[in-house]
Design an enzyme around this catalytic site. Sequence first.
Site, PDB file in Angstrom:
ATOM      1  NE  ARG A 170      -3.817  -0.039   2.064  1.00 20.83           N
ATOM      2  CZ  ARG A 170      -4.859  -0.345   2.828  1.00 20.83           C
ATOM      3  NH1 ARG A 170      -5.101   0.348   3.933  1.00 20.83           N
ATOM      4  NH2 ARG A 170      -5.653  -1.347   2.500  1.00 20.83           N
TER       5      ARG A 170
ATOM      6  CB  CYS B 259       4.671   4.891 -11.885  1.00 21.46           C
ATOM      7  SG  CYS B 259       4.009   6.332 -12.706  1.00 21.46           S
TER       8      CYS B 259
END
EC number: 2.1.1.63
Length: 207
Positions: free
Chosen positions: A137, A154
């Site tokens: 997370r 990313c």
Amino acid sequence: MEDLLYSFVVTDITSALVFVRRQTDALVYASLGLNKKQLLKGARTAFNQLSKKSAIHYNFKQIEVESEQEHVEKFQDTVNKFTKLLEGHIVKDLHYEYMFGTSLQHRIWDELVKIPHGKVTTYKEIADKLKIKNGSRAIGSGIGSNNIAIVIPCHRVVCSNGTLSGYKWSTSLKRKLLEREHVYASNKKDALNKDTKISLMKYKYSA
């Protein structure tokens, strides 16, 4: 006050808004999308928030890529290199620096830069490398805070089961970027989407 030079670039896959820090000639911000007004609004919001922390006013100066203004050669070179990256080419000498983010986020982004063109990794792999327990997370949050699209890749991070997961600039664009790098679904007949899976055995990067 600090000057930030910016320009819009257009490619066949998407458009982008790119900012270069005048005092260092480093790329510091790149956002993807087709709506120029929304891109500029997002940049103003991001730099206004940064200004509150740094107590520095950031002055935006738009430069056309083909401009003949003095002292913009390095800016043009940086924007041209970014454009090549966005078009799917490999560029290794693009100068960038972090103006945003925490020290942990910088560590996460440094890991992303290591993922080569045409490869992917998972949130869990990055968490393990950085020795963050149950850190998927935190990794996801750090990746979502990236403000230098493509250069900090990313789009090359997927779920542990090979599914795409989300992307700050849309999952559909993430799919296009990966397919441009010849990363495909396990069954090449299937288009990459939130339900199809990438073959991690074939495409996963191992440091």
